[in-house]
Design a protein around this motif. Structure first.
Motif, PDB file in Angstrom:
ATOM      1  N   ALA A  23       0.824  -1.203   0.000  1.00  0.00           N
ATOM      2  CA  ALA A  23       0.000   0.000   0.000  1.00  0.00           C
ATOM      3  C   ALA A  23       0.860   1.257   0.000  1.00  0.00           C
ATOM      4  N   THR A  24       0.264   2.356  -0.429  1.00  0.00           N
ATOM      5  CA  THR A  24       0.898   3.655  -0.290  1.00  0.00           C
ATOM      6  C   THR A  24       0.791   4.086   1.164  1.00  0.00           C
ATOM      7  N   ARG A  25       1.917   4.405   1.757  1.00  0.00           N
ATOM      8  CA  ARG A  25       1.907   4.752   3.171  1.00  0.00           C
ATOM      9  C   ARG A  25       1.248   6.112   3.379  1.00  0.00           C
ATOM     10  N   PRO A  26       0.261   6.211   4.281  1.00  0.00           N
ATOM     11  CA  PRO A  26      -0.424   7.494   4.484  1.00  0.00           C
ATOM     12  C   PRO A  26       0.463   8.506   5.189  1.00  0.00           C
ATOM     13  N   GLN A  27       0.076   9.770   5.120  1.00  0.00           N
ATOM     14  CA  GLN A  27       0.841  10.840   5.732  1.00  0.00           C
ATOM     15  C   GLN A  27       0.560  10.981   7.225  1.00  0.00           C
ATOM     16  N   TYR A  28      -0.497  10.324   7.704  1.00  0.00           N
ATOM     17  CA  TYR A  28      -0.842  10.387   9.123  1.00  0.00           C
ATOM     18  C   TYR A  28      -0.325   9.143   9.848  1.00  0.00           C
ATOM     19  N   ARG A  29      -0.341   9.201  11.180  1.00  0.00           N
ATOM     20  CA  ARG A  29       0.199   8.122  12.000  1.00  0.00           C
ATOM     21  C   ARG A  29      -0.651   6.855  11.883  1.00  0.00           C
ATOM     22  N   THR A  30       0.007   5.722  11.665  1.00  0.00           N
ATOM     23  CA  THR A  30      -0.670   4.425  11.673  1.00  0.00           C
ATOM     24  C   THR A  30      -0.339   3.718  12.982  1.00  0.00           C
ATOM     25  N   THR A 298      -9.147  -5.187  13.196  1.00  0.00           N
ATOM     26  CA  THR A 298      -9.301  -5.612  11.801  1.00  0.00           C
ATOM     27  C   THR A 298      -8.677  -6.965  11.509  1.00  0.00           C
ATOM     28  N   ASN A 299      -8.280  -7.716  12.537  1.00  0.00           N
ATOM     29  CA  ASN A 299      -7.592  -8.990  12.320  1.00  0.00           C
ATOM     30  C   ASN A 299      -8.612 -10.092  11.997  1.00  0.00           C
ATOM     31  N   VAL A 300      -9.229  -9.971  10.804  1.00  0.00           N
ATOM     32  CA  VAL A 300     -10.313 -10.880  10.408  1.00  0.00           C
ATOM     33  C   VAL A 300     -10.041 -11.597   9.093  1.00  0.00           C
ATOM     34  N   PHE A 301      -8.959 -11.250   8.371  1.00  0.00           N
ATOM     35  CA  PHE A 301      -8.448 -12.002   7.220  1.00  0.00           C
ATOM     36  C   PHE A 301      -9.270 -11.861   5.942  1.00  0.00           C
ATOM     37  N   GLU A 302     -10.388 -11.181   5.969  1.00  0.00           N
ATOM     38  CA  GLU A 302     -11.219 -10.975   4.783  1.00  0.00           C
ATOM     39  C   GLU A 302     -11.609  -9.499   4.735  1.00  0.00           C
ATOM     40  N   PRO A 303     -11.143  -8.756   3.733  1.00  0.00           N
ATOM     41  CA  PRO A 303     -11.419  -7.316   3.707  1.00  0.00           C
ATOM     42  C   PRO A 303     -12.899  -6.968   3.788  1.00  0.00           C
ATOM     43  N   GLU A 338      -6.581  -1.733   2.124  1.00  0.00           N
ATOM     44  CA  GLU A 338      -6.860  -1.075   0.852  1.00  0.00           C
ATOM     45  C   GLU A 338      -7.991  -1.763   0.099  1.00  0.00           C
ATOM     46  N   ASP A 339      -8.218  -3.041   0.392  1.00  0.00           N
ATOM     47  CA  ASP A 339      -9.260  -3.806  -0.297  1.00  0.00           C
ATOM     48  C   ASP A 339     -10.574  -3.840   0.471  1.00  0.00           C
ATOM     49  N   ALA A 340     -10.667  -3.054   1.556  1.00  0.00           N
ATOM     50  CA  ALA A 340     -11.872  -3.104   2.395  1.00  0.00           C
ATOM     51  C   ALA A 340     -12.959  -2.132   1.949  1.00  0.00           C
ATOM     52  N   GLY A 341     -12.676  -1.310   0.952  1.00  0.00           N
ATOM     53  CA  GLY A 341     -13.685  -0.407   0.429  1.00  0.00           C
ATOM     54  C   GLY A 341     -14.018   0.748   1.340  1.00  0.00           C
ATOM     55  N   LEU A 342     -13.055   1.217   2.122  1.00  0.00           N
ATOM     56  CA  LEU A 342     -13.307   2.310   3.049  1.00  0.00           C
ATOM     57  C   LEU A 342     -13.061   3.655   2.368  1.00  0.00           C
ATOM     58  N   THR A 343     -13.777   4.671   2.829  1.00  0.00           N
ATOM     59  CA  THR A 343     -13.487   6.033   2.377  1.00  0.00           C
ATOM     60  C   THR A 343     -12.201   6.509   3.047  1.00  0.00           C
ATOM     61  N   GLU A 344     -11.652   7.592   2.554  1.00  0.00           N
ATOM     62  CA  GLU A 344     -10.410   8.098   3.146  1.00  0.00           C
ATOM     63  C   GLU A 344     -10.637   8.547   4.581  1.00  0.00           C
ATOM     64  N   ASP A 345     -11.784   9.135   4.882  1.00  0.00           N
ATOM     65  CA  ASP A 345     -12.069   9.534   6.257  1.00  0.00           C
ATOM     66  C   ASP A 345     -12.156   8.307   7.168  1.00  0.00           C
ATOM     67  N   GLN A 346     -12.771   7.245   6.667  1.00  0.00           N
ATOM     68  CA  GLN A 346     -12.852   6.008   7.456  1.00  0.00           C
ATOM     69  C   GLN A 346     -11.472   5.407   7.656  1.00  0.00           C
TER      70      GLN A 346
END
Length: 362
Positions: A23-30, A298-303, A338-346
């Motif tokens: 994935a592209t690393r975001p600019q905010y803290r992960t 999110t440790n559920v193995f299916e996006p 990245e495959d979970a279909g979330l918006t950027e805010d989410q």
């Protein structure tokens, strides 16, 4: 001749526990809220009181599982990941993780210790975790382990952990004491703990040690595959129906492994609550209303399951979690999401914003 490889050789060709992110690393803290750091010095203190029958995951594991786990855990790379902060930093950088929330492995809860030794061991764990956090500011945060077989001492240790700067505490799905009896988390003896955690703004992280009645789960590694989410499902359901969040609505709790099975089947519990009096002794709202007060990882193995959790719980109650460094973890968590279909805010909330709020990071 068995077709199964020798346990010491089986893991050599398996997919990696850690993978460089795609994935592209975001600019905010992960922030990864679900990681484990072993404390060998504390385990050595606890060893004289150890009794295998009081460790449900080991007790109900098959000989194959025990042999494979021991061989895997003994490899130099695995040992370094479990015990060494510098090794973790290399993996975190590869995964795109800025901060890990450190907790002891569930095998190091040691609930069966006598009271004085339990305090001594928990303090040794907290000192080690605090040392790592202090050495690497911003890269690590830590949560406490508590002597939950002794509820009064657990409250005392929670206050000490708060003074060390810890933003939460870890607990199993039930508490097996030295005499073999079990205290469920809906037991009113823990009300002071929930009240204190709320007052101190400390977040609970529910992570099962195993399943205490696992006689039918020994084969096929079901002791982990099924029993971990099953134990969480039972504990959370009991806490909801026992009125824990009715009495302590501000109690913050993260339930790892996606919250167990309940977020995917709570409608059945709601139906029973509407039709059966047994479920209405301690709560005046549907169980799903209380479930939505909880947080999950999110440790559920299916996006697609992450998408369901966001829809069920809300994006402000789903947090990135990998189970690092166990082999039941998420190797590339940023790529996975990245495959979970979330918006950027989410994504911003799930990848770090929620964790920073709940654990007072940054």
């Amino acid at each position: 001749m068995s077709s199964v490889l020798d346990p010491a050789q089986q893991f050599v060709d398996l997919s990696p526990v850690i993978a460089p992110t795609t994935a592209t690393r975001p600019q905010y803290r992960t922030v990864d809220v679900h990681t484990h750091l072993a404390v060998p010095a504390a385990a050595a203190l606890a060893k004289p009181w150890h009794r295998p029958e009081l460790e449900p995951r080991a007790r109900f594991s098959s000989p194959e599982t025990l042999a494979y786990t021991a061989a895997l855990r003994a490899t130099p790379q695995s040992t370094a990941r479990f015990e060494d902060a510098e090794s973790r930093l290399v993996d975190m950088d590869a995964q795109g993780i800025d901060t890990q929330v450190l907790a002891v492995p569930p095998t190091e809860y040691f609930y069966w210790l006598p009271d004085s030794e339990a305090v001594r061991v928990c303090r040794a764990q907290h000192e080690r975790l605090a040392e790592v956090v202090a050495r690497f500011p911003g890269r690590f945060a830590a949560i406490a382990n508590l002597p939950l077989a002794h509820p009064d001492l657990a409250v005392e240790m929670l206050r000490e952990a708060h003074d060390l700067g810890m933003g939460g505490f870890e607990l199993s799905a039930d508490v097996m004491r030295a005499d073999g009896t079990i205290i469920e988390l809906d037991d009113r003896r823990y009300d002071e703990l929930w009240s204190t955690a709320t007052d101190l703004a400390m977040t609970a992280v529910l992570h099962p040690q195993g399943f205490t009645h696992g006689e039918r789960f020994s084969d096929y590694y079901l002791v982990n595959v099924m029993c971990m989410p099953l134990a969480s499902t039972l504990a959370v359901t009991r806490m909801i129906l026992g009125g824990v969040w009715h009495r302590h609505p501000e109690l913050q709790m993260v339930v790892v492994h996606g919250g167990g099975y309940l977020p995917f089947y709570v409608a059945r519990t709601d139906h029973a609550w509407r039709h059966r009096p047994e479920l209405r002794h301690h709560i005046d709202r549907a169980p799903s209303d209380y479930l939505r007060l909880l947080h999950v990882d999110t440790n559920v193995f299916e996006p697609a399951m992450v998408g369901h959790l966001v829809a069920q719980q809300g994006a402000d109650r789903v947090l990135l979690g990998t189970d690092y460094p166990f082999d039941m973890g998420t190797p590339d968590p940023l790529g996975f999401l990245e495959d979970a279909g979330l918006t950027e805010d989410q994504r911003r909330l799930v990848l770090g914003g929620n964790a920073q709020r709940l654990f007072r990071i940054g």
